[in-house]
Design a protein around this motif. Structure first.
Motif, PDB file in Angstrom:
ATOM      1  N   ILE A 111      28.131  50.347  33.852  1.00  0.00           N
ATOM      2  CA  ILE A 111      29.830  50.808  33.715  1.00  0.00           C
ATOM      3  C   ILE A 111      30.269  50.902  35.174  1.00  0.00           C
ATOM      4  CG2 ILE A 111      31.282  52.639  33.083  1.00  0.00           C
ATOM      5  CD1 ILE A 111      29.391  53.387  30.981  1.00  0.00           C
ATOM      6  N   ARG A 112      31.370  50.208  35.441  1.00  0.00           N
ATOM      7  CA  ARG A 112      31.688  50.212  36.728  1.00  0.00           C
ATOM      8  C   ARG A 112      33.378  50.392  36.784  1.00  0.00           C
ATOM      9  NH1 ARG A 112      32.672  45.036  38.258  1.00  0.00           N
ATOM     10  NH2 ARG A 112      32.724  45.439  40.505  1.00  0.00           N
ATOM     11  N   SER A 113      33.307  51.462  37.717  1.00  0.00           N
ATOM     12  CA  SER A 113      34.826  51.899  37.587  1.00  0.00           C
ATOM     13  C   SER A 113      35.538  51.228  39.195  1.00  0.00           C
ATOM     14  CB  SER A 113      35.123  53.372  38.043  1.00  0.00           C
ATOM     15  OG  SER A 113      36.514  54.038  38.277  1.00  0.00           O
ATOM     16  N   VAL A 114      36.396  50.358  38.954  1.00  0.00           N
ATOM     17  CA  VAL A 114      37.115  49.529  40.149  1.00  0.00           C
ATOM     18  C   VAL A 114      38.357  49.832  40.328  1.00  0.00           C
ATOM     19  CG1 VAL A 114      35.437  47.673  39.571  1.00  0.00           C
ATOM     20  CG2 VAL A 114      37.623  47.708  38.723  1.00  0.00           C
ATOM     21  N   GLY A 115      39.037  49.785  41.700  1.00  0.00           N
ATOM     22  CA  GLY A 115      40.352  49.947  41.809  1.00  0.00           C
ATOM     23  C   GLY A 115      40.832  48.447  42.321  1.00  0.00           C
ATOM     24  N   TYR A 116      42.250  48.528  42.351  1.00  0.00           N
ATOM     25  CA  TYR A 116      42.567  47.053  42.711  1.00  0.00           C
ATOM     26  C   TYR A 116      43.581  47.058  44.014  1.00  0.00           C
ATOM     27  CZ  TYR A 116      44.996  42.699  41.859  1.00  0.00           C
ATOM     28  OH  TYR A 116      45.273  41.213  41.859  1.00  0.00           O
TER      29      TYR A 116
END
Length: 274
Positions: free
Chosen positions: A268-273
């Motif tokens: 599970i990866r939480s990414v911003g943009y």
């Protein structure tokens, strides 16, 4: 063709039906209306019927009173989590079949699964008679063993060949002695046949497990129907232009599980943009 009607006495003119209409088929003109020529854009999702709180709107002749209410009738999150984590692949079954009426109900409810552009292309082919399943089991097992003996197992499928060889001792490795088989197929030239079929079978699996039934995704049966012994497609009445996406053996389980397992879970990866 849409048979779109609005009960003016019930309608609050809130505009929710028009706002939720994906293709803008419904417009507000005091009351909700469908302009001439807009009918062709309808994908029959019935969001308008579902979103109308007072039940003032009917489409395709459907009476809102015949729909099931959602408020207070949905399972709580904890029970849903337990169902998802407690689902097991069942490989031991009792001999007796499942009530045909229950099977039909499971299939009808599972057919509400989402599909690409609401096309609902999946065909659910079910062997609901245990005696018919016994004949299918015998025929497909014989064909599978013949394919092994004649060297017709494709390269890369050696593991399937190893499984099939275990049938020589009388073990039903193909169907695990399950009294029923469900095959899900869809036209191969559709928008998303593989995804559509897998989603509807996932819905069926969870619903079947909630009724105490056992299920197991049957990749060997799919391999037989698609490559090793495709002649059984016609015997099951599966259309020639269909992609056989997935199969499932199911029935009353001869094993009972008492708790969920403890898996590490997916990445599970939480990414911003930026």
């Amino acid at each position: 063709m849409m048979n779109f009607t609005v009960d003016a006495d019930k309608c609050t003119k809130c505009g929710e039906c028009a706002a939720d209409c994906l293709w803008g088929v419904i417009e507000m003109d005091g009351l909700p209306v469908v302009r001439p020529g807009n009918e062709a854009n309808c994908i029959e999702c019935q969001h308008c019927l579902a979103v109308c709180k007072p039940g003032a709107l009917s489409i395709f002749g459907k009476d809102p009173a015949d729909s099931l209410p959602l408020k207070g009738h949905l399972p709580d999150p904890a029970h849903m989590e337990t169902l998802i984590m407690g689902r097991r692949s069942t490989r031991r079954y009792r001999k007796e079949g499942v009530d045909p009426a229950l099977i039909r109900r499971l299939l009808e409810v599972a057919s509400h699964a989402p599909t690409a552009v609401n096309m609902r292309p999946a065909t659910l082919t079910v062997v609901d008679d245990p005696e018919a399943m016994a004949r299918l089991r015998a025929g497909m097992t014989e064909a599978a063993l013949a394919a092994v003996r004649e060297g017709r197992i494709p390269a890369g499928w050696e593991r399937i060949g190893d499984y099939i060889r275990r049938c020589e001792t009388g073990e039903d490795i193909l169907f695990r002695n399950a009294p029923h088989l469900l095959v899900v197929s869809a036209p191969e030239n559709g928008l998303a046949p593989m995804a559509d079929c897998h989603i509807v079978l996932s819905y069926f699996e969870l619903l079947a497990n909630s009724h105490g039934l056992g299920t197991v995704w049957n990749g060997i049966a799919r391999a037989l129907l698609t490559v090793i012994a495709p002649e059984f497609r016609a015997r099951l009445g599966i259309p020639d232009d269909h992609l056989v996406a997935c199969c499932m053996s199911f029935g009353l389980p001869a094993v009972r599980y008492h708790r969920t397992v403890q898996r590490p879970g997916a990445v599970i990866r939480s990414v911003g943009y930026p």
